[in-house]
Design a protein around this motif. Structure first.
Motif, PDB file in Angstrom:
ATOM      1  N   ILE A 237      14.170  -1.831   0.594  1.00 44.01           N
ATOM      2  CA  ILE A 237      12.922  -1.080   0.575  1.00 44.01           C
ATOM      3  C   ILE A 237      11.793  -1.993   0.091  1.00 44.01           C
ATOM      4  N   ALA A 238      10.669  -1.943   0.768  1.00 43.06           N
ATOM      5  CA  ALA A 238       9.532  -2.791   0.410  1.00 43.06           C
ATOM      6  C   ALA A 238       8.339  -1.946  -0.002  1.00 43.06           C
ATOM      7  N   TYR A 239       7.537  -2.485  -0.918  1.00 36.17           N
ATOM      8  CA  TYR A 239       6.292  -1.848  -1.361  1.00 36.17           C
ATOM      9  C   TYR A 239       5.181  -2.847  -1.057  1.00 36.17           C
ATOM     10  N   VAL A 240       4.448  -2.600   0.020  1.00 35.76           N
ATOM     11  CA  VAL A 240       3.542  -3.608   0.569  1.00 35.76           C
ATOM     12  C   VAL A 240       2.218  -2.989   1.015  1.00 35.76           C
ATOM     13  N   PRO A 241       1.203  -3.822   1.242  1.00 37.71           N
ATOM     14  CA  PRO A 241      -0.043  -3.314   1.813  1.00 37.71           C
ATOM     15  C   PRO A 241       0.228  -2.669   3.175  1.00 37.71           C
ATOM     16  N   ARG A 242      -0.340  -1.507   3.387  1.00 40.04           N
ATOM     17  CA  ARG A 242      -0.113  -0.761   4.630  1.00 40.04           C
ATOM     18  C   ARG A 242      -0.457  -1.593   5.869  1.00 40.04           C
ATOM     19  N   CYS A 243      -1.523  -2.394   5.775  1.00 41.19           N
ATOM     20  CA  CYS A 243      -1.958  -3.158   6.941  1.00 41.19           C
ATOM     21  C   CYS A 243      -0.893  -4.122   7.445  1.00 41.19           C
ATOM     22  N   SER A 244      -0.023  -4.594   6.547  1.00 41.23           N
ATOM     23  CA  SER A 244       0.982  -5.578   6.938  1.00 41.23           C
ATOM     24  C   SER A 244       2.121  -4.967   7.747  1.00 41.23           C
ATOM     25  N   VAL A 245       2.278  -3.641   7.671  1.00 39.05           N
ATOM     26  CA  VAL A 245       3.386  -2.978   8.379  1.00 39.05           C
ATOM     27  C   VAL A 245       2.898  -1.814   9.244  1.00 39.05           C
ATOM     28  N   TYR A 246       1.587  -1.686   9.423  1.00 38.16           N
ATOM     29  CA  TYR A 246       1.027  -0.545  10.149  1.00 38.16           C
ATOM     30  C   TYR A 246       1.649  -0.388  11.540  1.00 38.16           C
ATOM     31  N   GLU A 247       1.704  -1.464  12.292  1.00 33.57           N
ATOM     32  CA  GLU A 247       2.220  -1.385  13.656  1.00 33.57           C
ATOM     33  C   GLU A 247       3.707  -1.056  13.675  1.00 33.57           C
ATOM     34  N   ASP A 248       4.449  -1.543  12.703  1.00 34.87           N
ATOM     35  CA  ASP A 248       5.883  -1.234  12.612  1.00 34.87           C
ATOM     36  C   ASP A 248       6.101   0.250  12.328  1.00 34.87           C
ATOM     37  N   ASP A 253       9.680   1.540  13.694  1.00 37.50           N
ATOM     38  CA  ASP A 253      10.620   0.513  13.224  1.00 37.50           C
ATOM     39  C   ASP A 253      10.749   0.533  11.706  1.00 37.50           C
ATOM     40  N   LEU A 254       9.734   1.069  11.028  1.00 39.36           N
ATOM     41  CA  LEU A 254       9.786   1.260   9.579  1.00 39.36           C
ATOM     42  C   LEU A 254       9.373   2.698   9.276  1.00 39.36           C
ATOM     43  N   GLU A 294     -13.871  -2.592   8.887  1.00 37.73           N
ATOM     44  CA  GLU A 294     -14.175  -1.194   9.170  1.00 37.73           C
ATOM     45  C   GLU A 294     -13.630  -0.755  10.529  1.00 37.73           C
ATOM     46  N   GLN A 295     -13.634  -1.668  11.503  1.00 33.47           N
ATOM     47  CA  GLN A 295     -13.097  -1.352  12.824  1.00 33.47           C
ATOM     48  C   GLN A 295     -11.571  -1.138  12.777  1.00 33.47           C
ATOM     49  N   ARG A 296     -10.935  -1.697  11.736  1.00 29.75           N
ATOM     50  CA  ARG A 296      -9.484  -1.570  11.589  1.00 29.75           C
ATOM     51  C   ARG A 296      -9.120  -0.733  10.361  1.00 29.75           C
ATOM     52  N   GLN A 297     -10.002   0.169  10.015  1.00 30.01           N
ATOM     53  CA  GLN A 297      -9.821   1.008   8.826  1.00 30.01           C
ATOM     54  C   GLN A 297      -8.453   1.701   8.843  1.00 30.01           C
ATOM     55  N   HIS A 298      -8.007   2.138  10.012  1.00 30.14           N
ATOM     56  CA  HIS A 298      -6.745   2.863  10.115  1.00 30.14           C
ATOM     57  C   HIS A 298      -5.547   2.016   9.694  1.00 30.14           C
ATOM     58  N   TYR A 299      -5.690   0.691   9.767  1.00 31.49           N
ATOM     59  CA  TYR A 299      -4.604  -0.189   9.330  1.00 31.49           C
ATOM     60  C   TYR A 299      -4.438  -0.154   7.815  1.00 31.49           C
TER      61      TYR A 299
END
Length: 300
Positions: A237-248, A253-254, A294-299
């Motif tokens: 289990i990882a505790y990481v910035p959301r942006c680093s795993v957003y696409e996964d 996949d996560l 700001e354009q990638r706020q959702h990440y």
């Protein structure tokens, strides 16, 4: 002792041929300007102007002084002009340090886009997480996450970075899913060691109260991509910035865990050495980077 400013005022009066007109240009009252010229005459011990109700005229000493004063005025104007363009010019070099996650995610492309908009600007980008000494390293700008401790630096907020607890679905299938923060002690937690503190001390907020747990695991790294791959492989289990795993997470996949808890969040800032006159090219680059976030706020 007379100053360059006094000579400048004197030249202004001569060129305007009027105390009233010169005072308006100088942003002074007419009596204040007249007093400055009288003081200049007193300090020099000579009369510079013949004053009448209708006109002004130069004395011989005044004529001589005006020739020099006009030259000094020109030199001062040229001197100011020779350096003022440095704050406005959209050319030259910029050295910037950015964090690896944002750098690999979008900042490299974002900054390259800025260079395309301003082809006379060359930008040297360093991807690193360490908060280096900007002045010592000759850096014009840095993008950093967390609390700014150096009071000699200026920090402009860019975005708030939220973190997530996550793991691969197959890890849950093999080891079960933690429902509370306390449950994490029974799991293999992958530590993200780039942070100054908190790699094994995971903090949350729940129902308005702070909660934390001391975790342990078999794998630790200071590289977000290495941590991501270990989590994707199902090792823990990882505790990481959301942006680093957003696409996964979007692809499934996560899986996000402990969604009932509020995970940590940290501000992301554009940081630069203190200056009274921020060059236009640096200001524009900061604005461009902020728009990119700001354009990638959702990440985040």
């Amino acid at each position: 002792m007379s100053s360059v400013a006094d000579l400048s005022f004197f030249a202004l009066v001569v060129e305007a041929n009027s105390f009233n007109k010169a005072a308006k240009v100088a942003g002074l009252s007419t009596p204040a300007l007249s007093k400055k010229i009288s003081k200049l005459e007193s300090e020099l011990g000579v009369q510079l102007l013949h004053r009448t109700t209708r006109r002004l005229s130069l004395t011989e000493a005044g004529e001589t002084l005006y020739q020099h004063a006009a030259t000094i005025n020109k030199q001062v104007t040229e001197a100011i002009g020779s350096v003022s363009h440095y704050s406005e010019q959209l050319s030259g070099n910029i050295k910037i340090s950015v964090p690896t996650i944002s750098g690999e995610l979008f900042l490299a492309e974002c900054i390259a886009e800025f260079c395309q908009q301003y082809p006379e600007i060359n930008i040297d980008v360093r991807l690193e997480n360490e908060f280096v000494d900007l002045v010592k390293e000759g850096l014009d700008l840095a993008v950093r996450t967390g609390i700014l401790e150096d009071s000699s630096l200026i920090a402009k907020p860019l975005i708030e970075s939220h973190w997530v607890v996550c793991c691969a679905p197959k890890y849950i299938k093999q080891h079960g899913q933690p429902d509370t923060v306390a449950d994490l002690v029974n799991h293999n937690c992958l530590a993200y060691t780039y942070q100054a503190k908190g790699a094994n001390d995971w903090r949350f907020s729940h129902n308005g109260k702070a909660e934390s747990v001391k975790v342990s695991g078999t794998f630790a790294t200071n590289n977000s991509q290495a941590l991501r791959k270990a989590a994707l492989a199902g090792y823990g289990i990882a505790y990481v910035p959301r942006c680093s795993v957003y696409e996964d997470i979007e692809k499934g996949d996560l899986s996000v865990l402990l969604s009932g808890y509020q995970a940590r969040s940290l501000g992301v800032y554009a940081v630069y050495p203190y200056t009274r006159y921020l060059p236009t090219k640096i200001r524009l680059l900061i604005e461009h980077i902020k728009q990119g976030y700001e354009q990638r706020q959702h990440y985040f």
